[in-house]
Motif scaffolding. Structure first.
Motif, short mmCIF file in Angstrom:
data_model
loop_
_atom_site.label_atom_id
_atom_site.label_comp_id
_atom_site.label_asym_id
_atom_site.label_seq_id
_atom_site.Cartn_x
_atom_site.Cartn_y
_atom_site.Cartn_z
N CYS A 66 28.43 35.80 43.94
CA CYS A 66 28.30 35.56 45.38
C CYS A 66 29.33 36.36 46.18
O CYS A 66 29.25 36.39 47.40
N CYS A 99 34.68 30.89 41.49
CA CYS A 99 33.65 29.85 41.64
C CYS A 99 33.43 29.18 40.28
O CYS A 99 33.65 29.79 39.24
N CYS A 135 32.80 36.27 41.29
CA CYS A 135 31.50 35.61 41.13
C CYS A 135 30.40 36.50 41.73
O CYS A 135 30.70 37.35 42.58
N GLY A 156 27.71 25.46 41.91
CA GLY A 156 28.17 26.66 41.20
C GLY A 156 29.12 27.51 42.01
O GLY A 156 29.86 28.33 41.45
N HIS A 157 29.12 27.32 43.34
CA HIS A 157 29.99 28.17 44.17
C HIS A 157 31.12 27.38 44.82
O HIS A 157 31.71 27.83 45.81
ZN LIG Z 1 30.18 32.10 43.71
#
Ligand SMILES: [Zn+2]
Length: 392
Positions: free
Chosen positions: A255, A260, A253, A242-243
């Motif tokens: 994160c 991402c 995102c 996912g990243h």
């Molecule tokens: Zn991410």
């Protein structure tokens, strides 16, 4: 299994008991004669251990073998997979999925309980009350254990959660909160890693030693199975598909990075893209169910956004395929309800971007949705119990 001086014959019997348990489970149905022949054991040894298993309910006699031939007909004996049972659980931000399984991790029951509030106290209450009901219904003494899947990162011994952005949890000692109130063995693991185990036992990954399991929903997760084992990485965080950054100037995102895969193809990201493409005319908040309905009616905006999502997923998966050389990629999660439009684009991107050496790779939709993680969790509880009871 304990060992001490002077237990030679007992240890030999323990080992034989383990071998016979595993062979019985593998064969499902056999005869004492076949067991003795296959395992190269004396028939008296097999008879004695099968006698024990009949007393404890693991084995039942079915009757005389049908085949004719010289000598006496043997009695067919059957492994009783429902003599014990396991609980598999998956916690998400809005629902808790449950599976009650036999010793093959085949579901006896599977169901989902809505979760009003994913705060740890509320989740613990929900887990305790549902587990209590199951222990009364199926019998606590026959339960081999309960394993719980969480969308997050665990500490080294997997008894507490360090961080789960999807549940908004930080440092929750989940097993400690449950242990005093539940008398069965408890385990905890990442829900995506458990789902890949579920796929290995009963789903599209069954019989496959090298595959990638990918989940597409509110988040994007991935579990890599290499040479039959789940790849965990140094701190258990392997598989953060996912990243993968695909558009360095793309949307922000969770994160902190931009572009991402999760920021591009998670359900919230796709709903936002469709709403933006719909323009000012739409004021209602869009749901995934509405999108699926519009897809069914071949809505051009939905088709265009999902085609783009398919290409983006295919691009991300091409990195996984080039790196791991899996035979299969299993795609799961609510987004895959639109697999008919996504898959051709995922597959063409894989063809275009992967080295010919790693092609063909098959892309399959999970057959266990939405219970892959629960089934894997139950399988994990069974493996743990068997490793302690019948170690080899
Ligand atoms: Zn991410």
């Amino acid at each position: 299994m304990g060992t001490s001086k002077g237990r030679g014959p007992t240890i030999a019997k323990d080992v034989n008991r383990q071998i016979i348990y595993r062979q019985m489970k593998h064969n499902r149905e056999t005869t004492r004669v076949d067991l003795a022949r296959t395992l190269n054991l004396h028939k008296n040894t097999v008879n004695a251990i099968i006698g024990e298993f009949m007393e404890t309910g693991f084995v039942e006699e079915l009757g005389q073998q049908a085949q004719s031939g010289a000598g006496r007909k043997a009695t067919v004996i059957q492994f009783q997979a429902r003599n014990k049972w396991a609980i598999g659980v998956q916690i998400t931000s809005d629902v808790i999925h449950w599976a009650v399984t036999d010793l093959y991790a085949q579901p006896i029951a599977s169901y989902s309980v809505p979760l009003r509030d994913a705060a740890p106290d509320n989740v613990v209450q929900s887990l305790l009350s549902e587990a209590d009901k199951l222990l009364v219904t199926y019998g606590a003494e026959a339960c081999v254990g309960m394993c719980i899947g969480i969308p997050g990162l665990m500490e080294e011994h997997r008894s507490s959660i360090i961080h789960s952005s999807h549940l908004s949890w930080q440092h929750v000692p989940l097993l400690a909160l449950l242990k005093d109130r539940l008398s069965i063995p408890l385990k905890l693991d990442n829900s995506v890693k458990l789902a890949s185990l579920g796929e290995q036992w009963h789903g599209s990954g069954s019989g496959s030693n090298d595959f990638a399991y990918c989940y597409f929903g509110n988040g994007v997760g991935c579990s890599l199975v290499a040479s039959g084992s789940v790849v965990r990485g140094s701190v258990g965080a392997a598989g953060e598909l996912g990243h993968f950054v695909l558009e360095p100037d793309g949307p922000l995102c969770g994160c902190g990075n931009r572009g991402c895969l999760e920021a591009l193809v998670s359900l919230p990201a796709l709903l936002r893209q469709i709403s933006e493409a719909d323009g000012a005319g739409s004021s209602e908040p869009l749901s995934w169910e509405t999108v699926l309905d519009r897809l069914h009616h071949k809505d051009p905006v939905v088709l265009e956004v999902l085609r783009g999502a398919g290409r983006t997923i295919g691009q991300a998966l091409s990195y996984v395929v080039n790196l791991l050389n899996p035979k299969l990629v299993v795609c799961d999660g609510p987004l895959m309800q639109a697999s008919s439009i996504l898959f051709p684009h995922i597959e063409s991107e894989l063809q275009r971007r992967c080295l010919s050496a790693v092609i063909p790779v098959r892309v399959a939709r999970s057959e266990l949705y939405p219970y892959a993680s629960c089934i894997g969790a139950a399988a994990d509880a069974i493996q743990t119990w068997e490793a302690a009871t019948y170690p080899l």
